[in-house]
Design an enzyme around this catalytic site. Structure first.
Site, PDB file in Angstrom:
ATOM      1  N   ASP A 126      -9.721 -53.585 -32.784  1.00  0.00           N
ATOM      2  CA  ASP A 126     -10.423 -53.774 -34.058  1.00  0.00           C
ATOM      3  C   ASP A 126     -11.915 -54.102 -33.885  1.00  0.00           C
ATOM      4  O   ASP A 126     -12.683 -53.991 -34.832  1.00  0.00           O
ATOM      5  CB  ASP A 126      -9.764 -54.896 -34.873  1.00  0.00           C
ATOM      6  CG  ASP A 126      -8.421 -54.478 -35.440  1.00  0.00           C
ATOM      7  OD1 ASP A 126      -8.015 -53.324 -35.225  1.00  0.00           O
ATOM      8  OD2 ASP A 126      -7.774 -55.306 -36.102  1.00  0.00           O
ATOM      9  N   GLU A 221      -6.601 -49.164 -42.483  1.00  0.00           N
ATOM     10  CA  GLU A 221      -5.342 -49.619 -43.094  1.00  0.00           C
ATOM     11  C   GLU A 221      -5.563 -50.794 -44.048  1.00  0.00           C
ATOM     12  O   GLU A 221      -4.804 -51.011 -44.974  1.00  0.00           O
ATOM     13  CB  GLU A 221      -4.349 -50.030 -42.003  1.00  0.00           C
ATOM     14  CG  GLU A 221      -4.874 -51.192 -41.176  1.00  0.00           C
ATOM     15  CD  GLU A 221      -3.943 -51.703 -40.095  1.00  0.00           C
ATOM     16  OE1 GLU A 221      -2.785 -51.264 -40.034  1.00  0.00           O
ATOM     17  OE2 GLU A 221      -4.398 -52.554 -39.317  1.00  0.00           O
TER      18      GLU A 221
HETATM   19  O1  F6P Z   1      -4.308 -56.017 -32.941  1.00  0.00           O
HETATM   20  C1  F6P Z   1      -4.912 -55.658 -34.134  1.00  0.00           C
HETATM   21  C2  F6P Z   1      -4.100 -54.601 -34.800  1.00  0.00           C
HETATM   22  O2  F6P Z   1      -4.190 -53.423 -34.050  1.00  0.00           O
HETATM   23  C3  F6P Z   1      -4.509 -54.384 -36.249  1.00  0.00           C
HETATM   24  O3  F6P Z   1      -5.484 -53.400 -36.424  1.00  0.00           O
HETATM   25  C4  F6P Z   1      -3.205 -54.043 -36.902  1.00  0.00           C
HETATM   26  O4  F6P Z   1      -3.195 -54.437 -38.257  1.00  0.00           O
HETATM   27  C5  F6P Z   1      -2.225 -54.846 -36.131  1.00  0.00           C
HETATM   28  O5  F6P Z   1      -2.741 -54.964 -34.846  1.00  0.00           O
HETATM   29  C6  F6P Z   1      -0.835 -54.241 -36.083  1.00  0.00           C
HETATM   30  O6  F6P Z   1      -0.024 -55.093 -35.370  1.00  0.00           O
HETATM   31  P1  F6P Z   1       1.494 -54.855 -34.983  1.00  0.00           P
HETATM   32  O7  F6P Z   1       1.506 -54.052 -33.726  1.00  0.00           O
HETATM   33  O8  F6P Z   1       2.020 -56.212 -34.781  1.00  0.00           O
HETATM   34  O9  F6P Z   1       2.116 -54.111 -36.107  1.00  0.00           O
END
Ligand code: F6P
Length: 340
Positions: A126, A221
């Site tokens: 991010d 997102e």
């Molecule tokens: O680590 C940050 C991220 O990549 C975000 O952009 C995203 O919302 C989140 O992780 C998704 O996480 P997980 O793999 O727990 O669904």
């Protein structure tokens, strides 16, 4: 000296390159390294593995993390912080290298009050940590995104469709903005600015009028629709750091666009694809530099600090400052607006 290393939060390309560099620099300095599996979970219920030179051979190009990861927050468990500290002491760990984003490093920072000696390494696709120009993992992620979007473009052009591509980026639009500019998107949506579906549809209609039947929309997102609701989530629950599971804005948007414009619209979610696979050269080099610098910082006793990239130099900064969200670069945002 014995140093523990852990990886927490979402994985990304380049973590193994950091672990390798930590182990190699430590070997050079006669420091013993122990890997802690599954982030902070591995210190609540001790799960430690010795890491030596041989175990990190040939992992520079490997995606993911050999130490595994989790979104465990010790502060969510009664007596969690004390338990972590007890296990650190019982394992005779003198200092910790925490490889993570705002959540993992936020825990390291809070645990400093309990006596934890930790240094941080900035990891997240991010790119939303402050005090560093960039986090490792980001460059690989945006290149995966651009490669995928280039493919979406050719099929979208052939079918004269509107294509909506959803990329990761919970509260920060760095991925959407970079990938959007690099892929020549016509609409870029970031979480930092609420957007209006009507004005997107007007853009699409205007393009059609001008004879341009293909429109490419890149949406983070975490993008928020004006006046309707906040972020679109794919589940009710939140993780141990209070983050909702995001996802679905691309699909919602595609439906609304098709309804309002009558133009065929498709959506593609890139999601975890951006986190997987091998790091690109930029991240391999950055990760290696950060891993070496983390051990050097431990040796200097620079605890509660994070190694960071500033310009072309590796520096160290307060973790407390780094975990504040990094605002999108205004200059880059205005460049993005010029083309979208
Ligand atoms: O680590 C940050 C991220 O990549 C975000 O952009 C995203 O919302 C989140 O992780 C998704 O996480 P997980 O793999 O727990 O669904």
């Amino acid at each position: 000296m014995k140093v523990g290393v852990l990886t927490g939060g979402g994985d990304c390309a380049g973590i193994n390159a950091v672990i390798r560099a930590v182990v190699r620099r430590a070997a050079d300095r006669d420091i013993e390294i122990v890997g802690i599996r599954r982030g902070w979970a591995g210190l609540l219920e001790p799960d430690l593995v010795p890491l030596n030179y041989d175990q990190v051979a040939d992992i520079i190009s490997l995606g993911g993390t050999i130490l595994l990861t989790s979104r465990t927050n010790p502060f969510k468990k009664d007596g969690g912080p004390q338990l972590v500290m007890k296990n650190v002491k019982d394992s005779r760990i003198d200092a910790l290298v925490a490889i993570g984003g705002e959540d993992t490093l936020g825990v390291a920072h809070r645990l400093a009050d309990y006596g934890l000696k930790a240094v941080g390494v900035p990891k997240t696709i991010d790119n939303d940590l402050s005090e560093t120009d960039v986090t490792f993992g980001f460059d690989s992620a945006i290149n995966v995104a651009v490669d995928a979007i280039d493919r979406v473009r050719t099929t979208g052009m052939s079918h004269e469709r509107v294509m909506v591509v959803e990329v990761m980026g919970r509260d920060a639009g760095w991925i959407a903005l970079h990938a959007g500019i690099a892929s020549g998107a016509h609409v870029i949506l970031v979480p930092e600015e609420e957007f209006d579906i009507d004005s997107i549809c007007e853009t699409i209609m205007a393009r059609r009028k001008a004879g341009k039947n293909f429109t490419l929309v890149v949406a983070a997102e975490g993008a928020r629709v004006k006046l309707k609701h906040g972020q679109v989530t794919s589940a009710q629950d939140v993780d141990q750091f209070g983050h909702p599971k995001l996802g679905g804005i691309g699909h919602l948007l595609a439906g609304e666009i098709e309804k309002a414009t009558q133009f065929e619209t498709r959506d593609v979610v890139l999601g975890h694809t951006l986190r997987g696979g091998s790091p690109l050269a930029f991240d391999r080099v950055l990760s290696t530099r950060l891993g070496v610098a983390a051990i050097d910082l431990v040796l200097r006793g620079g605890f509660d600090r994070m190694v960071a990239l500033r310009g072309n130099a590796i520096v160290d900064v307060e973790i407390g400052d780094a975990i504040k969200a990094k605002p999108l670069d205004e200059g880059l945002l205005s460049v993005g607006r010029l083309f979208s």
